[in-house]
Write a protein that holds these residues in place. Structure first.
Motif, mmCIF file in Angstrom:
data_model
loop_
_atom_site.group_PDB
_atom_site.id
_atom_site.type_symbol
_atom_site.label_atom_id
_atom_site.label_comp_id
_atom_site.label_asym_id
_atom_site.label_seq_id
_atom_site.Cartn_x
_atom_site.Cartn_y
_atom_site.Cartn_z
ATOM 1 N N LEU A 1 0.826 -1.074 -0.054
ATOM 2 C CA LEU A 1 -0.066 0.104 0.158
ATOM 3 C C LEU A 1 0.825 1.239 0.056
ATOM 4 C CD1 LEU A 1 -2.697 1.315 0.380
ATOM 5 C CD2 LEU A 1 -2.844 1.199 2.591
ATOM 6 N N MET A 2 1.850 1.320 0.867
ATOM 7 C CA MET A 2 2.887 2.675 0.915
ATOM 8 C C MET A 2 3.653 2.684 -0.302
ATOM 9 S SD MET A 2 3.336 5.198 2.566
ATOM 10 C CE MET A 2 3.618 5.435 4.019
ATOM 11 N N PHE A 3 3.826 1.667 -1.171
ATOM 12 C CA PHE A 3 4.510 1.480 -2.345
ATOM 13 C C PHE A 3 3.525 2.304 -3.452
ATOM 14 C CE2 PHE A 3 6.026 0.117 -6.395
ATOM 15 C CZ PHE A 3 7.344 0.400 -6.312
ATOM 16 N N GLN A 4 2.406 1.796 -3.255
ATOM 17 C CA GLN A 4 1.394 2.418 -4.218
ATOM 18 C C GLN A 4 1.267 4.065 -3.959
ATOM 19 O OE1 GLN A 4 -1.762 -0.528 -2.976
ATOM 20 N NE2 GLN A 4 -1.926 -0.866 -5.468
ATOM 21 N N VAL A 5 1.182 4.034 -2.538
ATOM 22 C CA VAL A 5 1.143 5.543 -2.421
ATOM 23 C C VAL A 5 2.218 6.745 -3.118
ATOM 24 C CG1 VAL A 5 1.355 7.593 -0.506
ATOM 25 C CG2 VAL A 5 0.131 5.556 -0.115
ATOM 26 N N MET B 1 13.877 -0.167 2.598
ATOM 27 C CA MET B 1 14.111 1.105 3.214
ATOM 28 C C MET B 1 12.994 1.448 4.202
ATOM 29 S SD MET B 1 14.719 3.094 -0.143
ATOM 30 C CE MET B 1 15.927 4.044 -0.388
ATOM 31 N N MET B 2 12.032 0.755 4.081
ATOM 32 C CA MET B 2 10.930 1.009 5.215
ATOM 33 C C MET B 2 10.989 0.311 6.209
ATOM 34 S SD MET B 2 9.227 3.749 4.016
ATOM 35 C CE MET B 2 7.728 3.741 5.030
ATOM 36 N N ALA B 3 11.238 0.965 7.580
ATOM 37 C CA ALA B 3 11.248 0.274 8.896
ATOM 38 C C ALA B 3 9.843 -0.486 9.059
ATOM 39 C CB ALA B 3 11.927 0.974 9.905
ATOM 40 N N PRO B 4 9.707 -1.484 9.415
ATOM 41 C CA PRO B 4 8.152 -2.100 9.630
ATOM 42 C C PRO B 4 7.541 -1.737 10.621
ATOM 43 C CG PRO B 4 9.975 -4.081 9.474
ATOM 44 C CD PRO B 4 10.602 -2.778 9.538
ATOM 45 N N MET B 5 8.121 -1.055 11.761
ATOM 46 C CA MET B 5 7.439 -0.584 12.890
ATOM 47 C C MET B 5 6.952 1.029 12.503
ATOM 48 S SD MET B 5 6.925 -2.589 15.148
ATOM 49 C CE MET B 5 5.995 -1.688 16.224
ATOM 50 N N THR C 1 16.295 5.758 -8.811
ATOM 51 C CA THR C 1 14.908 4.941 -8.960
ATOM 52 C C THR C 1 14.878 3.815 -7.798
ATOM 53 O OG1 THR C 1 15.385 3.034 -10.550
ATOM 54 C CG2 THR C 1 14.487 5.192 -11.297
ATOM 55 N N ILE C 2 13.630 3.613 -7.366
ATOM 56 C CA ILE C 2 13.361 2.583 -6.335
ATOM 57 C C ILE C 2 12.477 1.678 -6.782
ATOM 58 C CG2 ILE C 2 12.816 2.153 -3.941
ATOM 59 C CD1 ILE C 2 13.581 5.057 -3.396
ATOM 60 N N ASP C 3 12.772 0.420 -6.782
ATOM 61 C CA ASP C 3 11.855 -0.799 -7.068
ATOM 62 C C ASP C 3 11.061 -1.172 -5.711
ATOM 63 O OD1 ASP C 3 13.322 -2.759 -6.079
ATOM 64 O OD2 ASP C 3 14.049 -3.466 -7.919
ATOM 65 N N PHE C 4 10.056 -2.122 -5.934
ATOM 66 C CA PHE C 4 9.403 -2.551 -4.615
ATOM 67 C C PHE C 4 10.214 -3.166 -3.679
ATOM 68 C CE2 PHE C 4 6.734 -5.680 -2.474
ATOM 69 C CZ PHE C 4 6.060 -4.867 -1.606
ATOM 70 N N ASP C 5 11.116 -4.248 -4.215
ATOM 71 C CA ASP C 5 11.992 -4.754 -3.214
ATOM 72 C C ASP C 5 12.768 -3.821 -2.406
ATOM 73 O OD1 ASP C 5 10.934 -7.125 -3.751
ATOM 74 O OD2 ASP C 5 12.313 -7.729 -5.430
ATOM 75 N N ILE D 1 8.090 1.688 -10.438
ATOM 76 C CA ILE D 1 9.292 2.106 -9.928
ATOM 77 C C ILE D 1 9.082 3.591 -9.544
ATOM 78 C CG2 ILE D 1 11.242 3.090 -11.104
ATOM 79 C CD1 ILE D 1 11.336 0.188 -11.239
ATOM 80 N N ILE D 2 9.644 3.946 -8.505
ATOM 81 C CA ILE D 2 9.384 5.200 -7.794
ATOM 82 C C ILE D 2 10.789 6.206 -8.136
ATOM 83 C CG2 ILE D 2 9.339 6.613 -5.673
ATOM 84 C CD1 ILE D 2 8.292 4.099 -4.415
#
Length: 183
Positions: A103-107, A165-169, A156-160, A115-116
Motif C-alpha cells: 500500500l505505501m509503495f502504491q502511495v 528502506m521502510m522500517a516495519p514499525m 529509482t526505487i523498485d518494490f523490493d 518504479i518510484i
C-alpha cells in the motif's frame, strides 16, 4: 444520508469477509459508517473525495488523498462501499506488514509503473513534511535517498528496494488507522 442496509447484499458481505480483515458484523458497521458520509445528491455513486477527507480518523493523514486515488477508479469521482472496505482493511491493525508495504509503495508510485522516481518521492515527501522543510531541503533529502549505494538503478526505487528502506514499525505506525465503530 444513505441507507447502509441496502448498500451491500448478504452475499457481497460474505464475499468481502473473505477478502478483507473484517468479519461480517464489522463489515456491516463499516458500511454504516461509510453511508454516513454519502452526500444525498451523490447517494447512487458513493462518497466524494471531500467527504472521504473529512473522516476524522483521516484528517491528520497527509497522504489521505493519495489513498483515495489508489482505491477509486480514475474515471469516477466517488468511492464505493467495497473500495472503502478494502482500503480500511489495509489500514487496519490486522493487515500484514507485506500488505502495508504494498500500500505505501502504491502511495509513492503515482505513475503506477512499478518504479518510484524523483518527482514521485518529492511529491509524497512534500505532503508528509511540507511544514518542516523547504523545497530545497526536500530536494536534498530526495536526492540522497535516490543516490543510495544500495539501489540497483540510481535515481529509482523498485518494490523490493522500497521494502528494505521502510522500517516495519514505522510503516505499521504510519499506515494503521482504525475506524471508530459501534458494533
Amino acid at each position: 444520508m444513505g441507507n447502509s442496509n441496502s448498500l451491500l447484499t448478504d452475499e457481497k458481505i460474505q464475499e468481502l469477509a473473505g477478502k478483507t480483515h473484517f468479519n461480517q458484523n464489522e463489515i456491516k458497521s463499516i458500511v454504516k459508517r461509510y453511508s454516513s458520509h454519502i452526500i444525498p445528491e451523490d447517494s447512487t455513486t458513493g462518497i466524494t473525495r471531500s467527504s472521504f477527507l473529512s473522516i476524522p480518523e483521516l484528517t491528520c493523514t497527509p497522504y489521505a488523498d493519495m489513498l483515495y486515488n489508489i482505491y477509486t477508479d480514475s474515471q469516477k469521482s466517488t468511492m464505493t462501499p467495497e473500495e472503502f472496505l478494502m482500503l480500511f482493511s489495509m489500514l487496519s491493525s490486522k493487515a500484514t506488514i507485506k500488505e502495508k508495504q504494498k500500500l505505501m509503495f502504491q502511495v509513492f508510485d503515482i505513475s503506477k509503473d512499478g518504479i518510484i522516481g524523483f518527482d514521485e518521492v518529492f511529491r509524497v515527501y512534500k505532503k508528509m513534511f511540507s511544514a518542516g522543510f523547504t523545497d530545497e531541503q526536500l530536494t536534498e533529502i530526495v536526492n540522497s535517498v535516490l543516490t543510495s549505494q544500495s539501489l540497483k538503478t540510481p535515481g529509482t526505487i523498485d518494490f523490493d528496494e522500497f521494502c528494505k528502506m521502510m522500517a516495519p514499525m514505522e510503516l505499521r505506525e504510519k499506515l494503521t488507522i482504525e475506524l471508530q465503530l459501534s458494533i
